[in-house]
Design a protein around this motif. Structure first.
Motif, PDB file in Angstrom:
ATOM      1  N   LEU A 178       2.611   9.356 -10.235  1.00 49.90           N
ATOM      2  CA  LEU A 178       1.871   9.517 -11.163  1.00 49.90           C
ATOM      3  C   LEU A 178       1.318  10.817 -11.502  1.00 49.90           C
ATOM      4  CD1 LEU A 178       2.916   5.901 -11.818  1.00 49.90           C
ATOM      5  CD2 LEU A 178       4.132   7.621 -13.307  1.00 49.90           C
ATOM      6  N   LYS A 179       0.354  10.686 -10.362  1.00 48.82           N
ATOM      7  CA  LYS A 179      -0.582  11.638  -9.992  1.00 48.82           C
ATOM      8  C   LYS A 179      -2.200  11.110 -10.565  1.00 48.82           C
ATOM      9  CE  LYS A 179       2.105  16.126 -10.018  1.00 48.82           C
ATOM     10  NZ  LYS A 179       2.366  16.523 -10.750  1.00 48.82           N
ATOM     11  N   VAL A 180      -2.172   9.720 -10.217  1.00 45.40           N
ATOM     12  CA  VAL A 180      -3.007   8.996 -10.671  1.00 45.40           C
ATOM     13  C   VAL A 180      -3.794   8.107  -9.612  1.00 45.40           C
ATOM     14  CG1 VAL A 180      -2.018   8.252 -13.054  1.00 45.40           C
ATOM     15  CG2 VAL A 180      -1.681   6.878 -10.697  1.00 45.40           C
ATOM     16  N   PRO A 181      -5.005   8.237  -9.124  1.00 41.34           N
ATOM     17  CA  PRO A 181      -5.534   6.631  -8.648  1.00 41.34           C
ATOM     18  C   PRO A 181      -4.889   5.828  -7.925  1.00 41.34           C
ATOM     19  CG  PRO A 181      -7.024   7.417  -9.485  1.00 41.34           C
ATOM     20  CD  PRO A 181      -5.828   8.131 -10.128  1.00 41.34           C
ATOM     21  N   THR A 193      -1.256  -1.193  -9.759  1.00 43.37           N
ATOM     22  CA  THR A 193      -1.438  -2.981  -9.022  1.00 43.37           C
ATOM     23  C   THR A 193       0.447  -3.035  -9.294  1.00 43.37           C
ATOM     24  OG1 THR A 193      -0.705  -3.504 -11.532  1.00 43.37           O
ATOM     25  CG2 THR A 193      -2.999  -3.994 -10.359  1.00 43.37           C
ATOM     26  N   ALA A 194       1.062  -4.167  -8.246  1.00 41.92           N
ATOM     27  CA  ALA A 194       2.540  -4.950  -8.001  1.00 41.92           C
ATOM     28  C   ALA A 194       2.673  -5.973  -8.389  1.00 41.92           C
ATOM     29  CB  ALA A 194       3.139  -4.257  -6.427  1.00 41.92           C
ATOM     30  N   GLU A 195       3.668  -5.528  -9.174  1.00 43.07           N
ATOM     31  CA  GLU A 195       3.710  -7.101 -10.066  1.00 43.07           C
ATOM     32  C   GLU A 195       4.810  -7.357 -10.201  1.00 43.07           C
ATOM     33  OE1 GLU A 195       1.991  -8.229 -13.526  1.00 43.07           O
ATOM     34  OE2 GLU A 195      -0.725  -7.409 -12.719  1.00 43.07           O
ATOM     35  N   LYS A 196       5.607  -8.763  -9.536  1.00 40.82           N
ATOM     36  CA  LYS A 196       7.001  -8.666 -10.123  1.00 40.82           C
ATOM     37  C   LYS A 196       7.840  -7.615  -9.870  1.00 40.82           C
ATOM     38  CE  LYS A 196       5.748 -12.517 -13.568  1.00 40.82           C
ATOM     39  NZ  LYS A 196       5.197 -12.512 -14.786  1.00 40.82           N
ATOM     40  N   GLY A 197       8.100  -7.242  -9.296  1.00 38.39           N
ATOM     41  CA  GLY A 197       8.794  -6.152  -8.662  1.00 38.39           C
ATOM     42  C   GLY A 197       8.729  -4.576  -8.637  1.00 38.39           C
ATOM     43  N   TRP A 198       7.062  -4.688  -9.710  1.00 36.29           N
ATOM     44  CA  TRP A 198       7.066  -3.239 -10.480  1.00 36.29           C
ATOM     45  C   TRP A 198       5.684  -2.657  -9.694  1.00 36.29           C
ATOM     46  CZ3 TRP A 198      10.416  -1.411 -13.798  1.00 36.29           C
ATOM     47  CH2 TRP A 198      11.469  -1.515 -13.963  1.00 36.29           C
ATOM     48  N   VAL A 199       5.375  -1.433 -10.168  1.00 35.39           N
ATOM     49  CA  VAL A 199       4.384  -0.546  -9.420  1.00 35.39           C
ATOM     50  C   VAL A 199       3.280  -0.382 -11.189  1.00 35.39           C
ATOM     51  CG1 VAL A 199       2.646   1.178  -8.587  1.00 35.39           C
ATOM     52  CG2 VAL A 199       4.830  -0.105  -7.578  1.00 35.39           C
ATOM     53  N   LEU A 200       2.225  -1.232 -11.529  1.00 31.63           N
ATOM     54  CA  LEU A 200       2.288  -0.835 -12.890  1.00 31.63           C
ATOM     55  C   LEU A 200       0.847   0.198 -12.909  1.00 31.63           C
ATOM     56  CD1 LEU A 200       2.815  -4.592 -13.975  1.00 31.63           C
ATOM     57  CD2 LEU A 200       4.333  -2.359 -14.484  1.00 31.63           C
ATOM     58  N   LEU A 201       0.951   0.481 -13.604  1.00 35.40           N
ATOM     59  CA  LEU A 201      -0.716   1.576 -13.959  1.00 35.40           C
ATOM     60  C   LEU A 201      -1.160   0.196 -14.729  1.00 35.40           C
ATOM     61  CD1 LEU A 201      -2.830   3.871 -14.201  1.00 35.40           C
ATOM     62  CD2 LEU A 201      -1.175   4.462 -15.795  1.00 35.40           C
ATOM     63  N   ALA A 202      -2.720  -0.063 -14.580  1.00 38.02           N
ATOM     64  CA  ALA A 202      -3.721  -0.937 -15.104  1.00 38.02           C
ATOM     65  C   ALA A 202      -3.976   0.067 -16.435  1.00 38.02           C
ATOM     66  CB  ALA A 202      -4.488  -1.596 -14.457  1.00 38.02           C
ATOM     67  N   LEU A 203      -4.721  -0.255 -17.629  1.00 34.33           N
ATOM     68  CA  LEU A 203      -4.766   0.079 -18.630  1.00 34.33           C
ATOM     69  C   LEU A 203      -6.447   0.143 -18.415  1.00 34.33           C
ATOM     70  CD1 LEU A 203      -2.089   0.666 -20.514  1.00 34.33           C
ATOM     71  CD2 LEU A 203      -2.681   1.985 -19.524  1.00 34.33           C
ATOM     72  N   LEU A 216       0.677  -1.538  -0.275  1.00 30.48           N
ATOM     73  CA  LEU A 216      -0.295  -0.511   0.482  1.00 30.48           C
ATOM     74  C   LEU A 216       0.923   1.576  -0.013  1.00 30.48           C
ATOM     75  CD1 LEU A 216      -2.781   1.436  -0.053  1.00 30.48           C
ATOM     76  CD2 LEU A 216      -2.929   1.047   2.782  1.00 30.48           C
ATOM     77  N   GLN A 217       1.829   1.321   1.141  1.00 32.28           N
ATOM     78  CA  GLN A 217       3.191   2.547   1.000  1.00 32.28           C
ATOM     79  C   GLN A 217       3.392   2.484  -0.376  1.00 32.28           C
ATOM     80  OE1 GLN A 217       3.245   5.137   3.251  1.00 32.28           O
ATOM     81  NE2 GLN A 217       1.925   4.082   4.307  1.00 32.28           N
ATOM     82  N   LEU A 218       3.968   1.591  -0.963  1.00 32.22           N
ATOM     83  CA  LEU A 218       4.892   1.353  -2.427  1.00 32.22           C
ATOM     84  C   LEU A 218       3.769   2.305  -3.456  1.00 32.22           C
ATOM     85  CD1 LEU A 218       6.583  -1.659  -2.807  1.00 32.22           C
ATOM     86  CD2 LEU A 218       7.598   0.393  -2.329  1.00 32.22           C
ATOM     87  N   THR A 219       2.244   1.633  -4.008  1.00 31.52           N
ATOM     88  CA  THR A 219       1.517   2.221  -4.659  1.00 31.52           C
ATOM     89  C   THR A 219       0.989   3.417  -4.257  1.00 31.52           C
ATOM     90  OG1 THR A 219      -0.361   1.081  -3.361  1.00 31.52           O
ATOM     91  CG2 THR A 219       0.617  -0.084  -4.736  1.00 31.52           C
ATOM     92  N   THR A 220       0.812   3.470  -2.793  1.00 31.48           N
ATOM     93  CA  THR A 220       0.413   5.209  -2.722  1.00 31.48           C
ATOM     94  C   THR A 220       1.519   5.945  -3.429  1.00 31.48           C
ATOM     95  OG1 THR A 220      -0.791   4.460  -0.781  1.00 31.48           O
ATOM     96  CG2 THR A 220      -0.153   6.590  -1.043  1.00 31.48           C
ATOM     97  N   LEU A 221       2.864   6.102  -2.837  1.00 28.39           N
ATOM     98  CA  LEU A 221       3.642   7.378  -3.156  1.00 28.39           C
ATOM     99  C   LEU A 221       3.985   7.243  -4.551  1.00 28.39           C
ATOM    100  CD1 LEU A 221       6.754   5.808  -1.015  1.00 28.39           C
ATOM    101  CD2 LEU A 221       6.000   7.836  -0.731  1.00 28.39           C
ATOM    102  N   ALA A 222       3.814   5.527  -5.765  1.00 23.48           N
ATOM    103  CA  ALA A 222       4.170   5.522  -6.916  1.00 23.48           C
ATOM    104  C   ALA A 222       2.549   6.730  -7.304  1.00 23.48           C
ATOM    105  CB  ALA A 222       3.720   4.267  -7.618  1.00 23.48           C
ATOM    106  N   ALA A 223       1.446   6.224  -7.178  1.00 21.78           N
ATOM    107  CA  ALA A 223       0.242   7.023  -7.378  1.00 21.78           C
ATOM    108  C   ALA A 223       0.240   8.460  -6.736  1.00 21.78           C
ATOM    109  CB  ALA A 223      -1.010   6.628  -6.417  1.00 21.78           C
ATOM    110  N   ARG A 224       0.808   8.862  -6.354  1.00 17.33           N
ATOM    111  CA  ARG A 224       1.627  10.223  -6.309  1.00 17.33           C
ATOM    112  C   ARG A 224       2.748  10.953  -7.322  1.00 17.33           C
ATOM    113  NH1 ARG A 224       2.858  10.523   0.612  1.00 17.33           N
ATOM    114  NH2 ARG A 224       0.560  10.230   1.083  1.00 17.33           N
TER     115      ARG A 224
END
Length: 91
Positions: free
Chosen positions: A68-71, A76-86, A58-66
């Motif tokens: 990237l300026k997206v909700p 999503t987090a997969e295989k060590g990456w935080v990905l934007l779901a298109l 949750l912390q990682l996706t929250t930081l990434a969301a900030r």
């Protein structure tokens, strides 16, 4: 035990199993959790470990969301990456 606990962390955080290093029973590196309980380790530790790993994700996706300026829900987090779901509307 190491394998099972590492798999819980990998599953919950969305990283590869090979990326997880478990440090168990070394009070120089981890909190002293009193006596070990060998056969009950998974039953006793899996829920708090899963909750801690979920907080990390949750912390990682929250930081990434900030950044990237997206909700955060769009990530999503997969295989060590935080990905934007298109979605179809974002393509």
């Amino acid at each position: 035990m190491h394998t099972s606990l590492a798999q819980i962390v990998a599953d919950e955080t969305g990283v590869r199993f090979e990326s997880v290093t478990m440090i168990i029973g070394d009070t120089a590196h981890t909190p002293d959790q009193e006596p070990t309980i060998a056969s009950a380790t998974i039953q006793v530790t899996s829920v708090p470990l899963r909750q801690a790993a979920a907080q990390v994700r949750l912390q990682l996706t929250t930081l990434a969301a900030r950044a990237l300026k997206v909700p955060a829900e769009a990530l999503t987090a997969e295989k060590g990456w935080v990905l934007l779901a298109l979605t179809r509307s974002s393509v």
